[in-house]
Design a protein around this motif. Structure first.
Motif, PDB file in Angstrom:
ATOM      1  N   PRO A 171     -19.626 -40.297 -82.242  1.00  0.00           N
ATOM      2  CA  PRO A 171     -20.078 -40.877 -81.566  1.00  0.00           C
ATOM      3  C   PRO A 171     -20.119 -41.844 -81.466  1.00  0.00           C
ATOM      4  CG  PRO A 171     -20.641 -39.008 -83.382  1.00  0.00           C
ATOM      5  CD  PRO A 171     -19.859 -39.745 -83.448  1.00  0.00           C
ATOM      6  N   SER A 173     -22.290 -45.539 -81.063  1.00  0.00           N
ATOM      7  CA  SER A 173     -23.508 -45.896 -82.221  1.00  0.00           C
ATOM      8  C   SER A 173     -23.726 -45.565 -83.337  1.00  0.00           C
ATOM      9  CB  SER A 173     -25.062 -45.908 -81.710  1.00  0.00           C
ATOM     10  OG  SER A 173     -24.649 -46.361 -80.078  1.00  0.00           O
ATOM     11  N   VAL A 174     -22.444 -45.170 -84.301  1.00  0.00           N
ATOM     12  CA  VAL A 174     -22.739 -44.949 -85.130  1.00  0.00           C
ATOM     13  C   VAL A 174     -21.153 -45.060 -86.290  1.00  0.00           C
ATOM     14  CG1 VAL A 174     -21.675 -41.899 -86.459  1.00  0.00           C
ATOM     15  CG2 VAL A 174     -23.405 -42.474 -85.072  1.00  0.00           C
ATOM     16  N   MET A 232     -18.006 -27.902 -67.311  1.00  0.00           N
ATOM     17  CA  MET A 232     -17.263 -28.995 -68.693  1.00  0.00           C
ATOM     18  C   MET A 232     -16.123 -28.510 -69.562  1.00  0.00           C
ATOM     19  SD  MET A 232     -20.607 -26.417 -71.948  1.00  0.00           S
ATOM     20  CE  MET A 232     -19.761 -24.520 -70.626  1.00  0.00           C
ATOM     21  N   ASN A 274     -13.069 -35.555 -73.138  1.00  0.00           N
ATOM     22  CA  ASN A 274     -15.022 -35.424 -72.753  1.00  0.00           C
ATOM     23  C   ASN A 274     -14.979 -37.213 -73.651  1.00  0.00           C
ATOM     24  OD1 ASN A 274     -16.865 -34.041 -72.598  1.00  0.00           O
ATOM     25  ND2 ASN A 274     -16.806 -32.548 -74.192  1.00  0.00           N
ATOM     26  N   TYR A 279     -18.306 -40.440 -68.501  1.00  0.00           N
ATOM     27  CA  TYR A 279     -19.065 -39.673 -67.905  1.00  0.00           C
ATOM     28  C   TYR A 279     -18.954 -40.021 -66.681  1.00  0.00           C
ATOM     29  CZ  TYR A 279     -19.648 -35.201 -71.149  1.00  0.00           C
ATOM     30  OH  TYR A 279     -19.292 -33.852 -71.246  1.00  0.00           O
TER      31      TYR A 279
ATOM     32  N   TYR B  22     -28.921 -29.590 -69.152  1.00  0.00           N
ATOM     33  CA  TYR B  22     -27.833 -29.195 -68.319  1.00  0.00           C
ATOM     34  C   TYR B  22     -28.220 -26.995 -68.490  1.00  0.00           C
ATOM     35  CZ  TYR B  22     -24.936 -32.733 -66.529  1.00  0.00           C
ATOM     36  OH  TYR B  22     -25.354 -33.503 -66.179  1.00  0.00           O
ATOM     37  N   THR B 109     -26.127 -35.467 -83.700  1.00  0.00           N
ATOM     38  CA  THR B 109     -24.672 -36.068 -83.853  1.00  0.00           C
ATOM     39  C   THR B 109     -24.351 -35.635 -85.131  1.00  0.00           C
ATOM     40  OG1 THR B 109     -25.328 -38.365 -84.865  1.00  0.00           O
ATOM     41  CG2 THR B 109     -24.639 -38.091 -82.374  1.00  0.00           C
ATOM     42  N   PRO B 171     -21.574 -36.015 -79.660  1.00  0.00           N
ATOM     43  CA  PRO B 171     -22.091 -37.244 -79.155  1.00  0.00           C
ATOM     44  C   PRO B 171     -23.324 -37.090 -78.640  1.00  0.00           C
ATOM     45  CG  PRO B 171     -19.766 -36.643 -79.563  1.00  0.00           C
ATOM     46  CD  PRO B 171     -20.572 -35.644 -79.580  1.00  0.00           C
ATOM     47  N   GLN B 172     -23.617 -37.794 -78.523  1.00  0.00           N
ATOM     48  CA  GLN B 172     -24.726 -38.487 -77.053  1.00  0.00           C
ATOM     49  C   GLN B 172     -24.056 -38.722 -76.353  1.00  0.00           C
ATOM     50  OE1 GLN B 172     -26.937 -42.153 -78.583  1.00  0.00           O
ATOM     51  NE2 GLN B 172     -28.253 -41.340 -79.889  1.00  0.00           N
ATOM     52  N   SER B 173     -24.920 -38.044 -74.526  1.00  0.00           N
ATOM     53  CA  SER B 173     -24.470 -38.475 -73.079  1.00  0.00           C
ATOM     54  C   SER B 173     -22.841 -37.676 -73.302  1.00  0.00           C
ATOM     55  CB  SER B 173     -24.321 -39.404 -73.520  1.00  0.00           C
ATOM     56  OG  SER B 173     -25.119 -40.613 -73.534  1.00  0.00           O
ATOM     57  N   VAL B 174     -22.574 -36.380 -73.785  1.00  0.00           N
ATOM     58  CA  VAL B 174     -21.938 -35.584 -73.542  1.00  0.00           C
ATOM     59  C   VAL B 174     -22.385 -34.279 -73.678  1.00  0.00           C
ATOM     60  CG1 VAL B 174     -19.728 -34.229 -75.051  1.00  0.00           C
ATOM     61  CG2 VAL B 174     -19.843 -37.249 -74.941  1.00  0.00           C
ATOM     62  N   ILE B 175     -20.925 -32.932 -73.283  1.00  0.00           N
ATOM     63  CA  ILE B 175     -20.969 -31.331 -73.272  1.00  0.00           C
ATOM     64  C   ILE B 175     -20.094 -31.080 -73.625  1.00  0.00           C
ATOM     65  CG2 ILE B 175     -21.798 -29.829 -71.964  1.00  0.00           C
ATOM     66  CD1 ILE B 175     -22.586 -31.359 -69.216  1.00  0.00           C
ATOM     67  N   ARG B 176     -21.017 -30.679 -74.855  1.00  0.00           N
ATOM     68  CA  ARG B 176     -18.921 -28.581 -75.671  1.00  0.00           C
ATOM     69  C   ARG B 176     -20.423 -28.169 -75.402  1.00  0.00           C
ATOM     70  NH1 ARG B 176     -16.466 -31.805 -80.188  1.00  0.00           N
ATOM     71  NH2 ARG B 176     -15.881 -29.448 -80.742  1.00  0.00           N
ATOM     72  N   GLN B 177     -18.963 -27.750 -75.041  1.00  0.00           N
ATOM     73  CA  GLN B 177     -19.107 -26.187 -74.481  1.00  0.00           C
ATOM     74  C   GLN B 177     -19.697 -25.258 -75.742  1.00  0.00           C
ATOM     75  OE1 GLN B 177     -16.092 -22.716 -72.942  1.00  0.00           O
ATOM     76  NE2 GLN B 177     -17.306 -21.911 -73.393  1.00  0.00           N
ATOM     77  N   MET B 180     -22.704 -25.736 -76.542  1.00  0.00           N
ATOM     78  CA  MET B 180     -24.543 -25.461 -75.637  1.00  0.00           C
ATOM     79  C   MET B 180     -24.201 -23.815 -75.789  1.00  0.00           C
ATOM     80  SD  MET B 180     -23.994 -25.638 -71.032  1.00  0.00           S
ATOM     81  CE  MET B 180     -24.213 -27.281 -71.259  1.00  0.00           C
ATOM     82  N   ASP B 181     -23.487 -23.073 -76.138  1.00  0.00           N
ATOM     83  CA  ASP B 181     -23.244 -21.761 -76.550  1.00  0.00           C
ATOM     84  C   ASP B 181     -23.736 -21.376 -77.139  1.00  0.00           C
ATOM     85  OD1 ASP B 181     -21.125 -21.188 -74.287  1.00  0.00           O
ATOM     86  OD2 ASP B 181     -19.415 -21.083 -75.227  1.00  0.00           O
ATOM     87  N   ASP B 239     -20.808 -34.761 -92.143  1.00  0.00           N
ATOM     88  CA  ASP B 239     -20.206 -34.128 -91.842  1.00  0.00           C
ATOM     89  C   ASP B 239     -20.210 -33.023 -92.359  1.00  0.00           C
ATOM     90  OD1 ASP B 239     -19.004 -35.109 -89.513  1.00  0.00           O
ATOM     91  OD2 ASP B 239     -16.604 -34.525 -90.257  1.00  0.00           O
ATOM     92  N   ASN B 274     -26.496 -38.844 -90.742  1.00  0.00           N
ATOM     93  CA  ASN B 274     -25.009 -40.326 -90.023  1.00  0.00           C
ATOM     94  C   ASN B 274     -25.744 -40.307 -88.255  1.00  0.00           C
ATOM     95  OD1 ASN B 274     -24.229 -42.722 -89.515  1.00  0.00           O
ATOM     96  ND2 ASN B 274     -22.303 -41.726 -89.947  1.00  0.00           N
ATOM     97  N   GLU B 275     -27.009 -39.568 -88.309  1.00  0.00           N
ATOM     98  CA  GLU B 275     -27.511 -38.658 -86.286  1.00  0.00           C
ATOM     99  C   GLU B 275     -27.370 -40.815 -85.803  1.00  0.00           C
ATOM    100  OE1 GLU B 275     -28.124 -36.560 -84.110  1.00  0.00           O
ATOM    101  OE2 GLU B 275     -29.102 -38.727 -83.751  1.00  0.00           O
ATOM    102  N   ALA B 276     -26.631 -40.771 -84.859  1.00  0.00           N
ATOM    103  CA  ALA B 276     -26.548 -41.932 -83.840  1.00  0.00           C
ATOM    104  C   ALA B 276     -28.144 -41.775 -83.807  1.00  0.00           C
ATOM    105  CB  ALA B 276     -25.963 -41.592 -82.542  1.00  0.00           C
TER     106      ALA B 276
END
Lengths: 297, 297
Positions: A171, A173-174, A232, A274, A279, B22, B109, B171-177, B180-181, B239, B274-276
């Motif tokens: 990510p 900033s990590v 997406m 992605n 973006y 979203y 993150t 990651p910040q500023s990303v959309i992962r399916q 989202m699911d 992780d 490790n959260e950004a």
């Protein structure tokens, strides 16, 4: 074959790609790590104010500011445009550069592992690619030779030879240890290789060819007629960088649940899947073709 | 047991956590998805200008601005402080809120999977936690009850009941399916649960207890005496959110290669590893204790 006398390692060309920035700090404290007998090695911090503000860039992407005409245009005065001119003075000038090789260190949020991006096929790059594939199990070679090096806007095009070390997933900033370990390992292999390349015997005992992923095209995220994102990356493609994509495979999921398939007529290898930084331009991924490249002697 | 009449779902409390933003867009276009028979559901976009600028926040973290005395302090006037007052007027006022339940949607993150953070142990929260664990294989319950709800500075503390849906890794500023699911599934389960909770029969057929991770402490990244980072999260811990950490296990790797071990006297369950967004304060991770919680009837 011309000898390489001066190498520059650039970190933090993008201010929120932390690995190169922290490696530079480490190597400045312990310069022996990057010292080799046959050439000098220096380090350059690309975008320190981007790092200060924890952003990729302040005004525009530094790694798109090194086209000859832009470097020569005094009207381009923002922070990154100014840094580009300063770096060109420090390491270049482009076209007649005092630096023989620039290694530019980058991170991606995509699952690209330890990737080396080469921008042209020549003896140095092809021998290096074969050498790296031998030394690092996970190494991946990406070939972006669609533009001539001299026409390029990348930072590393300032030197006669330029390489992009591109490691993910991380990510923005990590700092991830696995990513940092990969980046340091690949960079030190490149320095070792360059030392061998400079030697009288040259680089021996490497395979005569290697597999690479040659850039073909960039896909956009699904957009409506007003340019708003309506979908997406499909979950099957997420994290599947360098896995083959065939006609009819799902590639996007729309927010309404519909799936979009890829309808190209070749076996595509997605990468930069992605990537957060893309973006801005609604880029979903790059596609490559898998190719076998002969090492040039 | 008091009936829940008004539910608010908040997305984009942090402008670069895209999933909730979203999902809100989707649900505003198809409001039936979040409609339930026994209560009203509304949606609120927490930090639209953060999203516009692709940042967590403009001036300060919106999800730290909801302490009673800050909401009452007219001197606090920046963007997020103003949004906090506006949201308190819209959904609250805190302490006498017209909203019975706020569901606040977040991304991390960190590899936390689909997590629900509850802030106190009561009949609603404990029954919900047991229900969710039954419905979603991957669901994780985090209990942060170290501060009384009324004293909290979180956005969701504006309502009588508040929940944080926290899903990663993304990651910040990303959309992962996948993320989202998970977020949509968890949110819809919460709405279904609330409908059952409101019914005469109440919530039946759930286990009488559930496993949760109760917040214990926060660890900082290794720093030198000047406050500079000198190390990173150890690759074994990266992780490994909600995997047990025991005394003597490696937890950090210093940039010089040295390992630092954890020397606590309990079995710790790291999360927010490790959260950004926590780098600003050099926070490396949170530690929890694993606990079995009885459902309150």
């Amino acid at each position: 074959m011309s000898k390489i006398n001066n190498v520059a390692i650039v970190g933090g060309t993008h201010g929120n790609e932390f690995t190169g920035i922290y490696l530079l700090k480490k190597w400045r404290e312990s310069p022996d790590i990057i010292k080799r007998s046959s050439f000098s090695t220096e380090t350059v911090f690309g975008n320190p104010n981007g790092f200060r503000d924890n952003k990729r860039y302040l005004d525009c992407d530094l790694n798109r500011q090194f086209a000859q005409e832009d470097l020569a245009n005094p009207e381009l005065m923002n922070y990154e445009q100014s840094r580009a001119k300063a770096i060109n003075t420090q390491l270049g000038p482009k076209g007649n550069s005092r630096t023989d090789l620039i290694i530019d260190l980058h991170n991606t949020t995509s699952n690209m592992g330890p990737s080396l991006i080469i921008l042209q096929l020549d003896d140095f790059n092809t021998q290096l690619a074969a050498y790296l594939m031998q030394k690092m199990d996970d190494a991946v070679i990406v070939l972006e030779d669609q533009v001539d090096m001299k026409e390029h806007y990348f930072l590393c095009s300032v030197a006669t030879r330029g390489l992009i070390v591109e490691i993910g997933p991380q990510p923005q900033s990590v700092i991830r240890q696995d990513v940092m370990d990969w980046m340091e390992e690949m960079t030190l292999h490149i320095l070792d290789f360059t030392n061998k390349y400079n030697s009288e015997a040259g680089v021996t005992d490497i395979p005569s060819s290697f597999t690479a992923y040659r850039y073909e095209e960039t896909l956009k995220l699904p957009l409506d007629e007003k340019g708003n994102r309506v979908g997406m990356v499909h979950k099957n493609v997420q994290d599947a960088d360098f896995n083959v994509l065939r006609k009819g495979d799902p590639i996007f999921t729309l927010f309404n649940g519909e799936e979009v398939t890829w309808e190209g007529d070749y076996e595509a290898y997605p990468h930069f899947i992605n990537e957060a930084a893309y973006y801005d331009n609604n880029l979903a991924m790059s596609l490559a073709k898998k190719v076998e490249i002969d090492v040039i002697r």
